[in-house]
Design a protein around this motif. Sequence first.
Motif, short mmCIF file in Angstrom:
data_model
loop_
_atom_site.label_atom_id
_atom_site.label_comp_id
_atom_site.label_asym_id
_atom_site.label_seq_id
_atom_site.Cartn_x
_atom_site.Cartn_y
_atom_site.Cartn_z
N THR A 1 0.84 -1.20 0.00
CA THR A 1 0.00 0.00 0.00
C THR A 1 0.87 1.25 0.00
O THR A 1 1.85 1.32 0.75
CB THR A 1 -0.90 0.02 1.26
OG1 THR A 1 -1.68 -1.17 1.29
CG2 THR A 1 -1.81 1.24 1.26
N SER B 1 1.81 5.07 0.91
CA SER B 1 1.56 5.89 2.10
C SER B 1 2.30 7.21 1.93
O SER B 1 3.24 7.32 1.13
CB SER B 1 2.04 5.17 3.36
OG SER B 1 3.41 4.83 3.25
N GLN C 1 -1.78 12.50 8.00
CA GLN C 1 -1.34 11.57 6.96
C GLN C 1 -1.74 10.13 7.31
O GLN C 1 -2.16 9.36 6.45
CB GLN C 1 0.17 11.65 6.80
CG GLN C 1 0.64 12.98 6.25
CD GLN C 1 2.14 13.03 6.09
OE1 GLN C 1 2.86 12.10 6.45
NE2 GLN C 1 2.64 14.13 5.56
N TYR D 1 -5.30 9.01 6.56
CA TYR D 1 -5.46 8.71 5.12
C TYR D 1 -4.81 7.35 4.80
O TYR D 1 -5.38 6.50 4.11
CB TYR D 1 -4.79 9.83 4.34
CG TYR D 1 -5.16 9.92 2.88
CD1 TYR D 1 -6.07 10.88 2.45
CD2 TYR D 1 -4.58 9.10 1.94
CE1 TYR D 1 -6.39 10.99 1.11
CE2 TYR D 1 -4.90 9.19 0.60
CZ TYR D 1 -5.81 10.14 0.18
OH TYR D 1 -6.12 10.23 -1.14
N ASP D 2 -3.59 7.17 5.30
CA ASP D 2 -2.86 5.92 5.04
C ASP D 2 -3.65 4.71 5.55
O ASP D 2 -3.70 3.66 4.91
CB ASP D 2 -1.49 5.94 5.72
CG ASP D 2 -0.54 6.97 5.11
OD1 ASP D 2 -0.77 7.39 3.97
OD2 ASP D 2 0.44 7.33 5.79
N GLU D 3 -4.23 4.86 6.73
CA GLU D 3 -4.96 3.74 7.33
C GLU D 3 -6.17 3.36 6.49
O GLU D 3 -6.47 2.18 6.31
CB GLU D 3 -5.39 4.13 8.76
CG GLU D 3 -6.08 2.99 9.49
CD GLU D 3 -6.49 3.38 10.91
OE1 GLU D 3 -6.04 4.45 11.39
OE2 GLU D 3 -7.25 2.62 11.51
N GLY D 4 -6.85 4.38 5.94
CA GLY D 4 -8.00 4.09 5.09
C GLY D 4 -7.59 3.32 3.85
O GLY D 4 -8.24 2.35 3.46
N ARG D 5 -6.50 3.75 3.25
CA ARG D 5 -6.01 3.04 2.04
C ARG D 5 -5.63 1.60 2.39
O ARG D 5 -5.92 0.67 1.65
CB ARG D 5 -4.78 3.75 1.46
CG ARG D 5 -5.08 5.05 0.77
CD ARG D 5 -3.90 5.47 -0.09
NE ARG D 5 -3.79 4.64 -1.29
CZ ARG D 5 -2.75 4.62 -2.10
NH1 ARG D 5 -1.71 5.39 -1.84
NH2 ARG D 5 -2.72 3.86 -3.16
N LEU D 6 -4.93 1.47 3.49
CA LEU D 6 -4.47 0.14 3.91
C LEU D 6 -5.66 -0.81 4.10
O LEU D 6 -5.67 -1.94 3.57
CB LEU D 6 -3.70 0.29 5.22
CG LEU D 6 -3.18 -0.98 5.87
CD1 LEU D 6 -1.96 -1.48 5.10
CD2 LEU D 6 -2.80 -0.71 7.34
N CYS D 7 -6.66 -0.32 4.82
CA CYS D 7 -7.83 -1.18 5.11
C CYS D 7 -8.56 -1.55 3.82
O CYS D 7 -8.95 -2.71 3.62
CB CYS D 7 -8.78 -0.46 6.06
SG CYS D 7 -8.12 -0.29 7.73
N GLU D 8 -8.74 -0.58 2.95
CA GLU D 8 -9.47 -0.84 1.70
C GLU D 8 -8.74 -1.90 0.87
O GLU D 8 -9.36 -2.78 0.28
CB GLU D 8 -9.60 0.47 0.91
CG GLU D 8 -10.41 0.36 -0.37
CD GLU D 8 -11.92 0.34 -0.13
OE1 GLU D 8 -12.34 0.33 1.03
OE2 GLU D 8 -12.67 0.33 -1.12
N ARG D 9 -7.43 -1.83 0.84
CA ARG D 9 -6.66 -2.81 0.05
C ARG D 9 -6.73 -4.21 0.64
O ARG D 9 -6.81 -5.20 -0.09
CB ARG D 9 -5.21 -2.37 -0.06
CG ARG D 9 -5.06 -1.30 -1.10
CD ARG D 9 -3.70 -0.69 -1.00
NE ARG D 9 -3.50 0.17 -2.13
CZ ARG D 9 -2.58 -0.04 -3.07
NH1 ARG D 9 -1.75 -1.06 -2.99
NH2 ARG D 9 -2.47 0.78 -4.08
#
Length: 177
Positions: A43, A45, A94, A97-105
């Motif tokens: 992911t 970040s 930051q 935002y990073d956590e949201g991307r990580l979870c979605e992936r």
Amino acid sequence: MNDTRGAKERIAFLRSLRAVRSFRPEPVPEGVVNDMLEVARWTGSASNRQPWTLVIIREREILRALARMEGYAKHLAGAALGIVPVMDGEREEQEIYDEGRLCERIMLAAHAHGVGSSVGWFVGSGVDEVKEMLGVPPQRRVRSAISLGYPDETSRRRRMGQARKPLAEIVREERYG
Ligand SMILES: Cc1cc2nc3c(=O)[nH]c(=O)nc-3n(C[C@H](O)[C@H](O)[C@H](O)COP(=O)(O)O)c2cc1C
């Protein structure tokens, strides 16, 4: 698969990701878990800081205890496994935002294997209780967990509304107003 049909299938796959909150009891195979973790690892970040540690929880009693903590993660109780992203707690904006991307992936990688998932948030006293239970230092940030497992299609639990706003309502050309 770089043809139009392949693209349409991939778009349909992306579009079909839904929150799953009821699970069958069978475990998720190690190979599937590894795929999810490998996708998570890659992911993107902010500044490529990769400000996360993933705690994987399979023990039913721990999952049940987490599900009882203040928040909206009751679905953890019946999950085959849970993943709690622990963020470094250094650059809040930051990292959110990073956590949201990580979870979605992670959810998309699970979906690719037919494994359902849902995010659940901890709030109030739930956050500190989760940290205490998992041995997370106070300066780190815990906000969410992901429940994972094969979907229980027979579940009659009501799902939250899934309707979406029409594009005409959410897209503007060139200017907001
Ligand atoms: C930032 C965020 C926080 C969420 N928090 C929770 C939560 O605490 N508990 C939960 O059951 N679902 C949670 N969800 C899932 C949403 O409720 C769900 O995505 C939404 O209702 C749309 O349903 P669908 O994903 O099935 O289309 C969250 C989703 C996002 C993106």
